[in-house]
Design an enzyme around this catalytic site. Structure first.
Site, PDB file in Angstrom:
ATOM      1  N   ASP A 117       0.854  -1.194   0.000  1.00 20.49           N
ATOM      2  CA  ASP A 117       0.000   0.000   0.000  1.00 20.49           C
ATOM      3  C   ASP A 117       0.889   1.243   0.000  1.00 20.49           C
ATOM      4  O   ASP A 117       1.723   1.408   0.894  1.00 20.49           O
ATOM      5  CB  ASP A 117      -0.884  -0.007   1.243  1.00 20.49           C
ATOM      6  CG  ASP A 117      -2.019   1.006   1.160  1.00 20.49           C
ATOM      7  OD1 ASP A 117      -1.800   2.094   0.589  1.00 20.49           O
ATOM      8  OD2 ASP A 117      -3.108   0.717   1.673  1.00 20.49           O
ATOM      9  N   ASP A 153       4.210   0.043  -8.161  1.00 20.77           N
ATOM     10  CA  ASP A 153       3.797   0.781  -9.348  1.00 20.77           C
ATOM     11  C   ASP A 153       3.618   2.261  -9.027  1.00 20.77           C
ATOM     12  O   ASP A 153       3.251   3.033  -9.909  1.00 20.77           O
ATOM     13  CB  ASP A 153       2.475   0.228  -9.893  1.00 20.77           C
ATOM     14  CG  ASP A 153       1.318   0.475  -8.936  1.00 20.77           C
ATOM     15  OD1 ASP A 153       1.455   0.098  -7.750  1.00 20.77           O
ATOM     16  OD2 ASP A 153       0.305   1.057  -9.353  1.00 20.77           O
ATOM     17  N   GLU A 188       0.994  -7.519 -10.548  1.00 18.91           N
ATOM     18  CA  GLU A 188       2.010  -7.310 -11.588  1.00 18.91           C
ATOM     19  C   GLU A 188       1.442  -7.605 -12.972  1.00 18.91           C
ATOM     20  O   GLU A 188       1.663  -6.858 -13.927  1.00 18.91           O
ATOM     21  CB  GLU A 188       3.225  -8.185 -11.318  1.00 18.91           C
ATOM     22  CG  GLU A 188       4.357  -7.940 -12.286  1.00 18.91           C
ATOM     23  CD  GLU A 188       5.635  -8.642 -11.871  1.00 18.91           C
ATOM     24  OE1 GLU A 188       6.652  -8.431 -12.551  1.00 18.91           O
ATOM     25  OE2 GLU A 188       5.618  -9.391 -10.867  1.00 18.91           O
TER      26      GLU A 188
END
Length: 211
Positions: A117, A153, A188
């Protein structure tokens, strides 16, 4: 493994002993897995894709997943149980607390933290798992030569880690391609399909004599 035959409770609260959060006490992998083998830990196992694929691909290692979310823990637990893999297991635990209090130094052959997170708001950043203190503790839980893999990401998290990891003397930065890539997680696969940039970090625990 003690928790894999538990009955799923559909409620929002723990309905079985294994659904309670792991307390601040040591974890011994030998009785849990029924053997002594190199141990790899994944923090935030989600839907258990990485956990199951890794255990299937590397039967000589034991793979333990940690998942705090009760709903994801139940999903992960049941998928691991259905896989029938004796070298895969999952506990419901807080990742930071588990690494700090349950694992002895030099326990892990590898540590995996994928897409944690990001807590993107400025006031939330203090809640991020991968801060300087945690990285130091995590490094100590690896054996000499043990690997620490991280992926995110989130650009801000990635840039922060790129700098922060340089401040941990016990960890040596490697290229992601220096070792075979691990099985992808659900996130992913999703993010690559969406074309999102992914920040990947591969680190290795230095031996005790390294500067």
């Amino acid at each position: 493994m003690s928790n894999q035959g538990s009955t799923v409770s559909p409620g929002r609260f723990p309905g079985a002993p294994d659904e309670e959060l792991w307390p601040a006490r040591p974890f011994d992998p030998a009785p849990y897995f029924g053997r002594r083998a190199p141990l790899e830990l994944e923090i935030g196992s989600g839907k258990a894709r990485f956990l199951i694929a890794s255990a299937r691909a590397t039967p000589a290692h034991d793979f333990l997943g940690i998942e705090r979310s009760l709903s994801y823990y139940r999903l992960c637990r049941d998928r691991v149980a259905r896989s029938g893999l004796a070298n895969a297991g999952v506990l419901r635990a807080d990742g930071r607390l588990f690494v700090e209090t349950a694992l002895a130094p030099g326990t892990l052959r590898a540590l995996h933290v994928y897409f944690p997170d990001p807590w993107p708001k400025k006031k939330q950043k203090k809640r991020r798992l991968l801060d300087g203190v945690f990285l130091e503790v995590a490094a100590s839980r690896l054996i000499a030569g043990g690997l620490f893999r991280i992926a995110t990401d989130h650009p801000d998290y990635g840039r922060e880690l790129d700098t922060l990891l340089e401040t941990v003397p016990a960890l040596e930065r490697l290229e992601w391609t220096d070792h075979a890539a691990p099985p992808p997680t659900n996130y992913e696969i999703k993010y690559e399909r969406e074309g999102r940039p992914i920040w990947r970090f591969l680190l290795r625990r230095r031996d005790g004599n390294a500067a």
